[in-house]
Design an enzyme around this catalytic site. Structure first.
Site, PDB file in Angstrom:
ATOM      1  N   GLU A 375       0.829  -1.211   0.000  1.00 24.02           N
ATOM      2  CA  GLU A 375       0.000   0.000   0.000  1.00 24.02           C
ATOM      3  C   GLU A 375       0.861   1.258   0.000  1.00 24.02           C
ATOM      4  OE1 GLU A 375      -2.997  -0.294  -0.736  1.00 24.02           O
ATOM      5  OE2 GLU A 375      -3.262  -2.422  -0.323  1.00 24.02           O
ATOM      6  N   HIS A 504     -12.648  -7.740  -5.734  1.00 26.18           N
ATOM      7  CA  HIS A 504     -12.458  -6.958  -6.963  1.00 26.18           C
ATOM      8  C   HIS A 504     -13.567  -7.185  -7.984  1.00 26.18           C
ATOM      9  CE1 HIS A 504      -8.665  -7.219  -4.879  1.00 26.18           C
ATOM     10  NE2 HIS A 504      -8.243  -6.162  -5.538  1.00 26.18           N
TER      11      HIS A 504
HETATM   12 ZN   LIG Z   1      -2.663  -2.309  -4.590  1.00 22.27          ZN
END
Ligand SMILES: [Zn+2]
Ligand SMILES: *[C@@H]1O[C@H](CO)[C@@H](O)[C@H](O)[C@H]1NC(C)=O
Ligand SMILES: *[C@@H]1O[C@H](CO)[C@@H](O)[C@H](O)[C@H]1NC(C)=O
Ligand SMILES: *[C@@H]1O[C@H](CO)[C@@H](O)[C@H](O)[C@H]1NC(C)=O
Ligand SMILES: *[C@@H]1O[C@H](CO)[C@@H](O)[C@H](O)[C@H]1NC(C)=O
Ligand SMILES: *[C@@H]1O[C@H](CO)[C@@H](O)[C@H](O)[C@H]1NC(C)=O
Ligand SMILES: *[C@@H]1O[C@H](CO)[C@@H](O)[C@H](O)[C@H]1NC(C)=O
Ligand SMILES: *[C@@H]1O[C@H](CO)[C@@H](O)[C@H](O)[C@H]1NC(C)=O
Length: 641
Positions: A375, A504
Site C-alpha cells: 500500500e 475486486h
Molecule cells: Zn494495490
C-alpha cells in the site's frame, strides 16, 4: 513564367504556413483550456475522493447518499468537459504531450451514462460492496438462531481460520458459508452491473467493458502478450502445484486425489489465490529452524503504526519520500470497533498534492507486514507524480502501480534484510533455510499467477456476452480448474455465484493489473539489483533472491524518475527507464525462482508426484435441486458434501 510545378509548390507552401500558424494558435489556446480544466478536475476528484473515503470508512446510508450525490455532480462536470474537449481538433496537434493529455480526457468512462443510469450503476456497486463488507457467518455447528456467535466477518475472523485451521471440515464450512452469505445476494445486482457497465463502454465507442479495460494498455496485442507470459510461467506453476498436492495428500488423505485438481479450501486462503499460509507443514527442509515472521513481529511488540513506520524507513533509505504528517493523522491503520468499514486494504490519493491515506485493518502478521509495503508503494507513486496534471496521475499502466510496493517488499523479505531489521536471528544464511524461504515466497508469488490471469479472463467473456448469465458460475469453475488446477470442496450450481466472493469482482476493480505486477516487479527488481551491484547474471555469489536494495540511492533515484512520469508517456517508455526494455518479460521471475524450480523438479520426480491434473469429479450444474437429486442417486460421488 513560372513552371507550373512551382506555382503548385508555392500554393502548397502557403497553405502549410497558414495551417501551421493556426495550429500553433489553436495549441496555445488548447493549453490554456487544459490548464483551467486541470484545476477543475483536481477539485472534483478531491471532493469525490473525500466522499468515497467517508463512505468506505463508515458504511452508513447517509454517507452512501452523500457519496452518490457527489459522484453524480462530478460525472456531470466530466461530461461537460468531455464535450468541450471533443470540439478541439486535438488529434492533429503537433505536440505529442498535448495530444496525449487530450486523449486522456477524450475517454469518459461511466460518466458517459445518462444521469439516472449513472446513479443506478454506482448504487449497484456500492450495494454489492456493502453486502460483501458486512457479511457475517456462524462458526461451524452454530445456527443463525444462536445469535451472538454468528458474527464472523471476512477480516479478520474468516481470513484467520482459512490461514490457521487444519480441520478440513471447518475449512469447508467457512468456505461454503462465506459464498452463501455473499454470492446469491449479488447475482442479480451483478447482472445489472454488467449491462450498465457495457452501456457506458459503448457510449465511449468500445464494443463492451472488456475492450474499455484493455484500452488502458495502449496495445492491441496486449492480450496475446499476457497469454504468452502465462505460457512461459506455466511449467514453474505445474511444479509447485504438483508438490503441494502431494504434501496435502500426505496431510489430509484421500480428500486430496493423487492426480486431480486441489480442493481449494485447504490452501490457506479464501480464494486459493496465494498459498503461503500452508507453508509451515510442507517446507522443503522441515528440520531446519523456520523463521516465522508473524511470531517474530509479535514477540517484538510490533503495532500497526510500527509496521508502517518500518516500511516508510525503507522508502526513505532509497531517497523516496517520507509520509506527510496528515498521512499519519488521517489514515485508518486499524479496524475501528465502532462502525462497519470496507476492510479491504487500499491507498488513496486525494488529488490536492498533499493528502494521501491508507485504509487497512492491519493485523500484526507477516502477511500484513508485506501488505503495508504494498500500500505504501501506491502512496510513493502518488507523491512522486503529484506535480503532473491530474490525468497523468496514474501508473504508467495499472500493473505498474501494483508493482511498486511489492518490488520493495522483495528486498524487505530477503533474509539479508530481515536480519538487518532484527527479524531473523541466525548469523549466516544456511542454504537449506534459503530454499525454505524461497519456497514460502513461491507459495505467494508463483501460485498467484494463474488466479491473477483468470479473474479477468472470466470477466472479459462476461462483458463481451460470450459467457451468459446462466453460465456465470460454472464458467468460473471451468477456468479455475483449467488454469489453477483447483476445485471447490463441494459441488456448485448456478444458484451460487462464487465470483462475488472476491472483492475486486463486486467492487468493479479490474484484476489483470496484479498479474502484470507479479511479472514486472521481478523484472524491475532484477534491473534495480543490477544497478545496486547486488546481482550479476550467472554469479552464484550474487543470486537475485538475496538482493536487498536498502539504502541504495542509485536504484532509488532510477525508480523515482520512473514514478514521477506517471502516465504522461506510454508505459513502454516508463519501463525503459528502469529496465532498458520495452516489453514485459517473464525471465525476471523465472530467474528469481530458478533454484526452487530445480529443487521442485527433483523432488517431484523422487516422490513420483503427478505433474498436471485430470478433470475434477466435482460438478457444476444449473440448480441446487439437480445436485440434490444426483446426491440421492449416488451417495459415494458426493460423500464429501
Ligand atoms: Zn494495490
Ligand atoms: C459515521 O457516519 C455518520 C453519518 O452517517 C456520522 O453520524 C457518524 O459520526 C460517523 N461515525 C464516525 C466514527 O465518523
Ligand atoms: C441485461 O441486458 C439483457 C440484454 O439487453 C437483458 O436481456 C437482461 O434482462 C438484462 N439483465 C438485467 C439484470 O437487467
Ligand atoms: C463514437 O462514434 C460516433 C460515430 O462514429 C461519433 O459520432 C461519436 O462522437 C463517438 N463517440 C466517442 C465518445 O468517441
Ligand atoms: C514487549 O512487551 C513486553 C510486555 O510489555 C515486554 O516485556 C517486552 O520486553 C517487550 N519486548 C520488546 C522487544 O520490546
Ligand atoms: C534524492 O532525490 C533528489 C530529487 O528528488 C535529488 O536531488 C538528490 O540528489 C537525491 N539524493 C541522492 C543522495 O541521490
Ligand atoms: C437420478 O436417477 C434417476 C433415475 O435413475 C434419473 O432419471 C435421473 O436423471 C438421475 N439424476 C441425476 C442428476 O443424475
Ligand atoms: C457413483 O460415482 C462414483 C464416482 O464418480 C462412481 O465410481 C460409481 O460407479 C457411481 N455409482 C453409481 C451407483 O452410479
Amino acid at each position: 513564367m513560372l513552371p507550373k510545378i512551382f506555382i503548385i509548390g508555392l500554393i502548397h507552401l502557403l497553405t502549410v504556413l497558414a495551417k501551421d500558424a493556426s495550429i500553433e494558435e489553436e495549441e496555445y489556446e488548447a493549453r490554456n483550456f487544459l490548464a483551467v480544466l486541470n484545476k477543475q478536475t483536481e477539485k472534483d476528484n478531491n471532493r469525490l475522493t473525500k466522499a468515497n473515503w467517508a463512505y468506505a470508512s463508515n458504511l452508513t446510508e447517509n454517507n452512501l447518499k452523500n457519496q452518490l450525490a457527489i459522484a453524480a455532480e462530478v460525472a456531470k462536470n466530466e461530461k461537460e468537459a468531455w464535450q468541450r474537449v471533443g470540439q478541439y481538433n486535438w488529434k492533429s496537434f503537433s505536440d505529442p504531450s498535448l495530444r496525449r493529455h487530450f486523449q486522456k480526457y477524450s475517454v469518459l468512462g461511466t460518466s458517459a451514462l445518462p444521469e439516472e443510469k449513472f446513479k443506478q450503476l454506482n448504487k449497484i456497486i456500492s450495494d454489492m460492496e456493502a453486502i460483501y463488507s458486512k457479511a457475517k457467518i456462524c462458526p461451524r455447528g452454530k445456527k443463525e438462531t444462536d445469535g451472538e456467535e454468528c458474527k464472523l466477518g471476512l477480516e479478520p475472523e474468516l481470513t484467520n481460520i482459512l490461514a490457521k485451521s487444519r480441520d478440513s471440515e471447518e475449512l469447508k464450512h467457512v468456505w461454503v458459508e462465506w459464498r452463501n452469505a455473499v454470492g446469491p445476494k449479488c447475482r442479480s445486482l451483478y447482472e445489472q452491473y454488467v449491462n450498465l457497465s457495457n452501456e457506458a463502454a459503448r457510449l465511449n465507442n468500445f464494443s463492451d467493458t472488456s475492450q474499455y479495460w484493455l484500452d488502458d494498455y495502449e496495445d492491441p496485442d496486449f492480450k496475446n502478450q499476457i497469454q504468452s507470459l502465462w505460457e512461459q510461467l506455466n511449467p514453474l506453476y505445474l511444479q509447485i502445484h504438483a508438490y503441494v498436492r502431494f504434501k496435502l495428500r500426505e496431510k489430509y488423505g484421500d480428500i486430496v486425489t493423487e492426480k486431480g485438481p486441489i480442493p481449494m479450501h485447504l490452501l490457506g486462503n479464501m480464494w486459493g489465490q496465494s498459498w503461503h499460509n500452508i507453508g509451515d507443514f510442507m517446507l522443503p527442509y522441515p528440520d531446519v529452524v523456520d523463521n516465522d515472521l508473524t511470531e517474530e513481529l509479535r514477540k517484538q511488540n510490533y503495532t500497526a503504526t510500527k509496521i508502517f513506520r518500518t516500511a516508510e524507513e525503507f522508502f526513505k533509505s532509497i531517497n523516496l519520500s517520507e509520509m506527510p504528517d496528515t498521512f499519519w493523522q488521517r489514515s485508518i491503520l486499524e479496524k475501528p470497533a465502532d462502525r462497519e468499514i470496507v476492510c479491504h486494504a487500499s491507498a488513496w490519493d486525494f488529488y490536492d498534492q498533499k493528502d494521501f491515506r491508507i485504509k487497512q485493518c492491519t493485523e500484526v502478521t507477516g502477511e500484513h507486514f508485506i501488505t503495508a509495503h504494498h500500500e505504501m508503494g501506491h502512496i510513493e507513486y502518488f507523491i512522486q507524480y503529484k506535480d503532473q496534471p491530474v490525468k497523468f496521475r496514474e501508473g504508467a499502466n495499472d500493473g505498474f502501480h501494483e508493482a511498486i510496493g511489492d518490488l520493495i517488499a522483495l528486498s524487505v523479505e530477503s533474509t539479508k534484510h530481515l536480519r538487518k531489521l532484527g527479524l531473523v536471528h541466525n548469523e549466516k544464511d544456511d542454504p537449506k533455510q534459503v530454499l525454505n524461504h524461497l519456497f514460502k515466497l513461491g507459495l505467494s508469488k508463483i501460485t498467484f499467477l494463474p488466479f491473477g490471469y483468470l479473474m479477468d479472463l472470466w470477466r472479459w467473456d462476461v462483458f463481451s456476452g460470450k459467457t451468459k448469465p446462466d453460465d456465470y458460475n460454472c464458467k468460473w469453475w471451468e477456468l479455475r480448474e483449467k488454469y489453477q488446477g483447483v476445485e471447490p470442496p463441494v459441488d456448485r450450481s448456478e444458484e451460487d455465484f462464487d465470483p462475488a466472493g472476491k472483492y475486486h469482482i463486486i467492487a468493479d476493480v479490474p484484476y489483470l493489473r496484479y498479474f502484470i505486477s507479479f511479472v514486472i516487479q521481478f523484472q524491475f527488481h532484477r534491473s534495480l539489483c543490477e544497478k545496486a551491484g547486488q546481482y550479476e547474471p550467472n554469479n552464484l555469489e550474487k543470486p537475485l533472491h538475496e538482493c536487498d536494495i536498502y539504502q541504495n540511492q542509485v536504484a532509488g533515484n532510477t525508480l523515482k524518475q520512473m514514478l514521477a512520469m506517471g502516465s504522461s508517456k506510454p508505459w513502454p517508455q516508463a519501463m525503459e527507464v528502469i529496465t532498458g526494455q520495452r516489453r514485459m518479460d517473464a525471465s525476471g521471475i523465472l530467474e528469481y525462482f530458478k533454484p526452487l524450480q530445480t529443487w521442485l523438479e527433483q523432488e517431484n520426480k523422487k516422490n513420483n508426484a503427478h505433474v498436471g491434473w485430470e478433470p475434477s469429479k466435482k460438478v457444476c450444474v444449473r440448480t441446487r435441486q439437480e445436485l440434490n437429486e444426483a446426491q440421492k442417486n449416488n451417495t459415494t460421488a458426493f460423500s464429501q458434501t
